[in-house]
Write a protein that holds these residues in place. Structure first.
Motif, PDB file in Angstrom:
ATOM      1  N   ASP A 150      28.102  15.863  16.272  1.00  0.00           N
ATOM      2  CA  ASP A 150      26.875  16.641  16.356  1.00  0.00           C
ATOM      3  C   ASP A 150      27.259  18.079  16.727  1.00  0.00           C
ATOM      4  O   ASP A 150      27.830  18.308  17.797  1.00  0.00           O
ATOM      5  CB  ASP A 150      25.950  16.047  17.429  1.00  0.00           C
ATOM      6  CG  ASP A 150      24.621  16.780  17.531  1.00  0.00           C
ATOM      7  OD1 ASP A 150      24.637  18.006  17.738  1.00  0.00           O
ATOM      8  OD2 ASP A 150      23.578  16.125  17.405  1.00  0.00           O
ATOM      9  N   PRO A 151      26.966  19.059  15.865  1.00  0.00           N
ATOM     10  CA  PRO A 151      27.434  20.430  16.126  1.00  0.00           C
ATOM     11  C   PRO A 151      26.768  21.074  17.336  1.00  0.00           C
ATOM     12  O   PRO A 151      27.298  22.023  17.899  1.00  0.00           O
ATOM     13  CB  PRO A 151      27.069  21.176  14.829  1.00  0.00           C
ATOM     14  CG  PRO A 151      25.967  20.373  14.226  1.00  0.00           C
ATOM     15  CD  PRO A 151      26.247  18.946  14.595  1.00  0.00           C
ATOM     16  N   ASP A 152      25.607  20.560  17.737  1.00  0.00           N
ATOM     17  CA  ASP A 152      24.919  21.140  18.886  1.00  0.00           C
ATOM     18  C   ASP A 152      25.415  20.549  20.198  1.00  0.00           C
ATOM     19  O   ASP A 152      25.585  21.250  21.189  1.00  0.00           O
ATOM     20  CB  ASP A 152      23.413  20.914  18.743  1.00  0.00           C
ATOM     21  CG  ASP A 152      22.615  21.608  19.837  1.00  0.00           C
ATOM     22  OD1 ASP A 152      23.013  22.713  20.241  1.00  0.00           O
ATOM     23  OD2 ASP A 152      21.600  21.056  20.286  1.00  0.00           O
ATOM     24  N   LEU A 153      25.685  19.227  20.195  1.00  0.00           N
ATOM     25  CA  LEU A 153      26.045  18.538  21.435  1.00  0.00           C
ATOM     26  C   LEU A 153      27.548  18.357  21.602  1.00  0.00           C
ATOM     27  O   LEU A 153      28.028  18.166  22.718  1.00  0.00           O
ATOM     28  CB  LEU A 153      25.359  17.169  21.484  1.00  0.00           C
ATOM     29  CG  LEU A 153      23.831  17.208  21.496  1.00  0.00           C
ATOM     30  CD1 LEU A 153      23.262  15.814  21.296  1.00  0.00           C
ATOM     31  CD2 LEU A 153      23.319  17.812  22.788  1.00  0.00           C
ATOM     32  N   ASP A 188      19.858   5.398  24.217  1.00  0.00           N
ATOM     33  CA  ASP A 188      20.619   4.945  23.048  1.00  0.00           C
ATOM     34  C   ASP A 188      22.075   5.409  23.090  1.00  0.00           C
ATOM     35  O   ASP A 188      22.901   4.945  22.297  1.00  0.00           O
ATOM     36  CB  ASP A 188      19.971   5.467  21.750  1.00  0.00           C
ATOM     37  CG  ASP A 188      18.574   4.901  21.540  1.00  0.00           C
ATOM     38  OD1 ASP A 188      18.302   3.798  22.048  1.00  0.00           O
ATOM     39  OD2 ASP A 188      17.765   5.560  20.860  1.00  0.00           O
ATOM     40  N   ILE A 189      22.398   6.330  23.984  1.00  0.00           N
ATOM     41  CA  ILE A 189      23.760   6.859  24.066  1.00  0.00           C
ATOM     42  C   ILE A 189      24.678   5.801  24.667  1.00  0.00           C
ATOM     43  O   ILE A 189      24.316   5.112  25.623  1.00  0.00           O
ATOM     44  CB  ILE A 189      23.793   8.136  24.935  1.00  0.00           C
ATOM     45  CG1 ILE A 189      22.797   9.167  24.416  1.00  0.00           C
ATOM     46  CG2 ILE A 189      25.194   8.734  24.967  1.00  0.00           C
ATOM     47  CD1 ILE A 189      22.622  10.353  25.351  1.00  0.00           C
ATOM     48  N   GLU A 235      29.706   9.867  29.216  1.00  0.00           N
ATOM     49  CA  GLU A 235      30.822  10.544  29.880  1.00  0.00           C
ATOM     50  C   GLU A 235      31.146  11.870  29.201  1.00  0.00           C
ATOM     51  O   GLU A 235      31.415  12.875  29.859  1.00  0.00           O
ATOM     52  CB  GLU A 235      32.051   9.637  29.885  1.00  0.00           C
ATOM     53  CG  GLU A 235      31.946   8.456  30.835  1.00  0.00           C
ATOM     54  CD  GLU A 235      31.719   8.897  32.271  1.00  0.00           C
ATOM     55  OE1 GLU A 235      32.358   9.887  32.703  1.00  0.00           O
ATOM     56  OE2 GLU A 235      30.896   8.277  32.963  1.00  0.00           O
ATOM     57  N   GLN A 236      31.106  11.876  27.874  1.00  0.00           N
ATOM     58  CA  GLN A 236      31.382  13.110  27.137  1.00  0.00           C
ATOM     59  C   GLN A 236      30.317  14.168  27.433  1.00  0.00           C
ATOM     60  O   GLN A 236      30.638  15.356  27.596  1.00  0.00           O
ATOM     61  CB  GLN A 236      31.430  12.819  25.639  1.00  0.00           C
ATOM     62  CG  GLN A 236      32.589  11.922  25.220  1.00  0.00           C
ATOM     63  CD  GLN A 236      32.478  11.501  23.769  1.00  0.00           C
ATOM     64  OE1 GLN A 236      32.475  12.335  22.865  1.00  0.00           O
ATOM     65  NE2 GLN A 236      32.360  10.194  23.542  1.00  0.00           N
ATOM     66  N   GLY A 279      28.335  19.264  30.743  1.00  0.00           N
ATOM     67  CA  GLY A 279      27.296  19.865  31.578  1.00  0.00           C
ATOM     68  C   GLY A 279      25.954  19.189  31.584  1.00  0.00           C
ATOM     69  O   GLY A 279      25.021  19.704  32.220  1.00  0.00           O
ATOM     70  N   PHE A 280      25.784  18.045  30.905  1.00  0.00           N
ATOM     71  CA  PHE A 280      24.500  17.357  30.989  1.00  0.00           C
ATOM     72  C   PHE A 280      24.391  16.682  32.342  1.00  0.00           C
ATOM     73  O   PHE A 280      25.301  15.989  32.784  1.00  0.00           O
ATOM     74  CB  PHE A 280      24.357  16.323  29.871  1.00  0.00           C
ATOM     75  CG  PHE A 280      23.836  16.919  28.595  1.00  0.00           C
ATOM     76  CD1 PHE A 280      22.519  16.781  28.248  1.00  0.00           C
ATOM     77  CD2 PHE A 280      24.681  17.646  27.763  1.00  0.00           C
ATOM     78  CE1 PHE A 280      22.029  17.341  27.083  1.00  0.00           C
ATOM     79  CE2 PHE A 280      24.189  18.221  26.600  1.00  0.00           C
ATOM     80  CZ  PHE A 280      22.866  18.068  26.252  1.00  0.00           C
TER      81      PHE A 280
END
Length: 250
Positions: free
Chosen positions: A163-166, A233-234, A240-241, A246-247
């Motif tokens: 995912d290019p955003d996350l 769903d993650i 962990e990633q 920063g989440f």
């Protein structure tokens, strides 16, 4: 009489309308039994409690009625139902690279217009006809069989789609809902994203194509928006990633 009413009803349904069940129900109670055009105006402009999402649904219903030759002043808002649906989840970026999730409540809503002379006692309450997103999720889970070896290989390849955003792969993000390969070897990949409004669908399709081109796998990508994607769903690895970048909340 019941069958006659059903034959002339104009019914519109909306899943995951951006309004709480309580707000939708309170707004509907004020306008049920009113001429459809007047109900739409009150929902949009007042007086009293307004609800623009419901007004837009009445726009659709009245457009359908016009196609059937029915004028708005000949119709009554005879029934309206709202039940809670799954929240729509968005990413919220904070200062210093920290991020978390923000949820917007939604409802599944049904509105029924009926000609004035046939309008029965207005009804407002839980909707029976629309299937809730939770029920839809349960049905799909029961229908799915375990992946075959070939399907697992496609799923493994999708770990390389980021995912290019996350910055996390689409499998660990829970975006890959199903992989099925037909007798001709074509893979049908059912995916979702954080929202149907996400602008990355074309980017994802290109990235999936680039990854699967290495193995020569033909595929069809199907986007599925209900039930909505949720942070739950993650996968554990995905969490962990995300924490590493920063989440702060799941």
């Amino acid at each position: 009489m019941t069958s006659l009413l059903k034959a002339v009803d104009i019914t519109v349904r909306e899943q995951q309308l951006r309004v709480t069940r309580d707000d939708a129900s309170a707004a509907l109670e004020r306008v049920l039994g009113e001429p459809a055009g007047q109900a739409r105006a009150r929902l949009r402009f007042g007086p009293g409690r307004t609800c623009e999402p419901l007004a837009r649904m009445l726009d659709r219903a009245l457009a359908q009625a016009e196609e059937c030759g029915l004028a708005s002043d000949a119709l009554v808002l005879a029934a309206g139902f709202a039940v809670p649906a799954e929240d729509i989840v968005r990413i919220r970026r904070k200062a210093h690279g920290v991020a978390d999730w923000i949820s917007s409540p939604t409802s599944d809503v049904e509105l029924v217009l009926r000609p004035k002379g046939l309008a029965a006692v207005p009804q407002a309450g839980p909707a029976a006809a629309p299937m809730t997103a939770q029920a839809a999720r349960g049905e799909r889970v029961r229908e799915r069989a375990p992946d075959t070896e070939a399907e697992r290989a496609v799923r493994e390849a999708l770990y390389d789609v980021i995912d290019p955003d996350l910055g996390v792969n689409v499998v660990d993000m829970g975006f890959v809902r199903q992989v099925r390969i037909d007798d001709d070897g074509v893979a049908t990949i059912t995916m979702t994203l954080t929202s149907a409004a996400c602008p990355l669908t074309e980017v994802m399709e290109r990235n999936v194509k680039a990854v699967l081109a290495e193995s020569g796998t033909e595929f069809v990508l199907v986007w599925e928006w209900l039930p909505s994607w949720r942070p739950g769903d993650i996968s554990a690895d995905g969490r962990e990633q995300l924490r590493a970048i920063g989440f702060s909340a799941f």
